[in-house]
Design a protein around this motif. Structure first.
Motif, PDB file in Angstrom:
ATOM      1  N   MET A   1       0.817  -1.202   0.000  1.00 37.26           N
ATOM      2  CA  MET A   1       0.000   0.000   0.000  1.00 37.26           C
ATOM      3  C   MET A   1       0.859   1.264   0.000  1.00 37.26           C
ATOM      4  O   MET A   1       0.492   2.238  -0.617  1.00 37.26           O
ATOM      5  CB  MET A   1      -0.919   0.012   1.216  1.00 37.26           C
ATOM      6  CG  MET A   1      -1.973  -1.084   1.228  1.00 37.26           C
ATOM      7  SD  MET A   1      -3.114  -0.965  -0.145  1.00 37.26           S
ATOM      8  CE  MET A   1      -4.127   0.383   0.398  1.00 37.26           C
ATOM      9  N   CYS A   2       1.992   1.261   0.675  1.00 30.90           N
ATOM     10  CA  CYS A   2       2.767   2.492   0.789  1.00 30.90           C
ATOM     11  C   CYS A   2       3.373   2.907  -0.545  1.00 30.90           C
ATOM     12  O   CYS A   2       3.666   4.068  -0.758  1.00 30.90           O
ATOM     13  CB  CYS A   2       3.853   2.350   1.850  1.00 30.90           C
ATOM     14  SG  CYS A   2       5.105   1.117   1.444  1.00 30.90           S
ATOM     15  N   HIS A   3       3.569   1.971  -1.459  1.00 28.70           N
ATOM     16  CA  HIS A   3       4.181   2.288  -2.752  1.00 28.70           C
ATOM     17  C   HIS A   3       3.136   2.432  -3.855  1.00 28.70           C
ATOM     18  O   HIS A   3       3.467   2.731  -4.987  1.00 28.70           O
ATOM     19  CB  HIS A   3       5.185   1.182  -3.105  1.00 28.70           C
ATOM     20  CG  HIS A   3       5.973   1.436  -4.344  1.00 28.70           C
ATOM     21  ND1 HIS A   3       6.698   2.586  -4.552  1.00 28.70           N
ATOM     22  CD2 HIS A   3       6.152   0.688  -5.447  1.00 28.70           C
ATOM     23  CE1 HIS A   3       7.285   2.523  -5.732  1.00 28.70           C
ATOM     24  NE2 HIS A   3       6.968   1.388  -6.294  1.00 28.70           N
ATOM     25  N   GLU A   4       1.867   2.263  -3.506  1.00 32.10           N
ATOM     26  CA  GLU A   4       0.802   2.274  -4.520  1.00 32.10           C
ATOM     27  C   GLU A   4       0.740   3.594  -5.280  1.00 32.10           C
ATOM     28  O   GLU A   4       0.676   3.609  -6.505  1.00 32.10           O
ATOM     29  CB  GLU A   4      -0.554   1.972  -3.866  1.00 32.10           C
ATOM     30  CG  GLU A   4      -1.689   1.861  -4.846  1.00 32.10           C
ATOM     31  CD  GLU A   4      -1.511   0.736  -5.856  1.00 32.10           C
ATOM     32  OE1 GLU A   4      -2.013   0.886  -6.981  1.00 32.10           O
ATOM     33  OE2 GLU A   4      -0.877  -0.281  -5.528  1.00 32.10           O
ATOM     34  N   SER A   5       0.767   4.722  -4.583  1.00 27.72           N
ATOM     35  CA  SER A   5       0.642   6.011  -5.270  1.00 27.72           C
ATOM     36  C   SER A   5       1.855   6.309  -6.138  1.00 27.72           C
ATOM     37  O   SER A   5       1.723   6.765  -7.274  1.00 27.72           O
ATOM     38  CB  SER A   5       0.416   7.133  -4.258  1.00 27.72           C
ATOM     39  OG  SER A   5       1.492   7.185  -3.343  1.00 27.72           O
ATOM     40  N   SER A   6       3.061   6.044  -5.626  1.00 29.71           N
ATOM     41  CA  SER A   6       4.250   6.298  -6.452  1.00 29.71           C
ATOM     42  C   SER A   6       4.305   5.324  -7.623  1.00 29.71           C
ATOM     43  O   SER A   6       4.714   5.686  -8.724  1.00 29.71           O
ATOM     44  CB  SER A   6       5.535   6.228  -5.620  1.00 29.71           C
ATOM     45  OG  SER A   6       5.673   4.957  -5.016  1.00 29.71           O
TER      46      SER A   6
ATOM     47  N   ALA B   1       1.748   4.088  -9.233  1.00 32.70           N
ATOM     48  CA  ALA B   1       0.792   4.580 -10.232  1.00 32.70           C
ATOM     49  C   ALA B   1       1.376   5.776 -10.986  1.00 32.70           C
ATOM     50  O   ALA B   1       1.273   5.860 -12.211  1.00 32.70           O
ATOM     51  CB  ALA B   1      -0.525   4.962  -9.557  1.00 32.70           C
ATOM     52  N   GLY B   2       2.002   6.689 -10.261  1.00 28.52           N
ATOM     53  CA  GLY B   2       2.607   7.869 -10.893  1.00 28.52           C
ATOM     54  C   GLY B   2       3.754   7.497 -11.815  1.00 28.52           C
ATOM     55  O   GLY B   2       3.889   8.039 -12.918  1.00 28.52           O
TER      56      GLY B   2
ATOM     57  N   GLU C   1       2.454   5.943 -15.033  1.00 25.72           N
ATOM     58  CA  GLU C   1       1.891   6.958 -15.925  1.00 25.72           C
ATOM     59  C   GLU C   1       2.984   7.785 -16.605  1.00 25.72           C
ATOM     60  O   GLU C   1       2.859   8.146 -17.770  1.00 25.72           O
ATOM     61  CB  GLU C   1       0.959   7.873 -15.135  1.00 25.72           C
ATOM     62  CG  GLU C   1       0.177   8.838 -16.004  1.00 25.72           C
ATOM     63  CD  GLU C   1      -0.836   9.629 -15.207  1.00 25.72           C
ATOM     64  OE1 GLU C   1      -0.967  10.832 -15.467  1.00 25.72           O
ATOM     65  OE2 GLU C   1      -1.490   9.042 -14.319  1.00 25.72           O
TER      66      GLU C   1
END
Length: 125
Positions: A1-6, A8-9, A12
């Motif tokens: 979960m902690c690496h999910e946003s990075s 995704a970025g 992209e």
């Protein structure tokens, strides 16, 4: 979960959801800035890679609110005789920022780089 946003970025922007740096990149780097992470605590395998960078002449800047012992001096457990010498000093420069002070530091670095680039451009003209 902690690496999910990075992840995704990264997917992209560069098409890969994880880091693209190899160990060889770290070993041969001229400068490494360790910012917002504690390798000794969270990913100790990185310490031996940083040590190899240092032995190859690389410089390391550590930016953190706390001086993590592993970044200050690393005693490689695969080389027990290093205990006698106190280990390898990893961080050439330790910038102790307050929590959320990293944004101000990055803005200051960007300003200095911009000023330096302006000087170079003026000298060429």
């Amino acid at each position: 979960m902690c690496h999910e946003s990075s992840g995704a970025g990264l997917t992209e922007t560069i098409g890969v959801g994880k880091g693209t740096v190899t160990l060889e990149d770290i070993h041969e780097a001229e400068l490494i800035i360790v910012m917002g992470q504690n390798p000794g605590t969270n990913h100790p395998r990185m310490l031996s890679a940083l040590e190899k960078c240092k032995l190859n002449g690389g410089k390391i800047i550590a930016v953190n609110p706390l001086p993590e012992p592993g970044l200050m001096y690393f005693i490689n457990p695969q080389h027990p005789l290093k205990i006698l010498s106190g280990g390898t000093a990893l961080a050439d420069l330790f910038l102790q920022v307050r929590i959320n002070g990293d944004v101000a530091l990055l803005k200051a670095i960007m300003l200095l780089l911009w000023e330096e680039e302006k000087k170079k451009t003026t000298e060429r003209v």
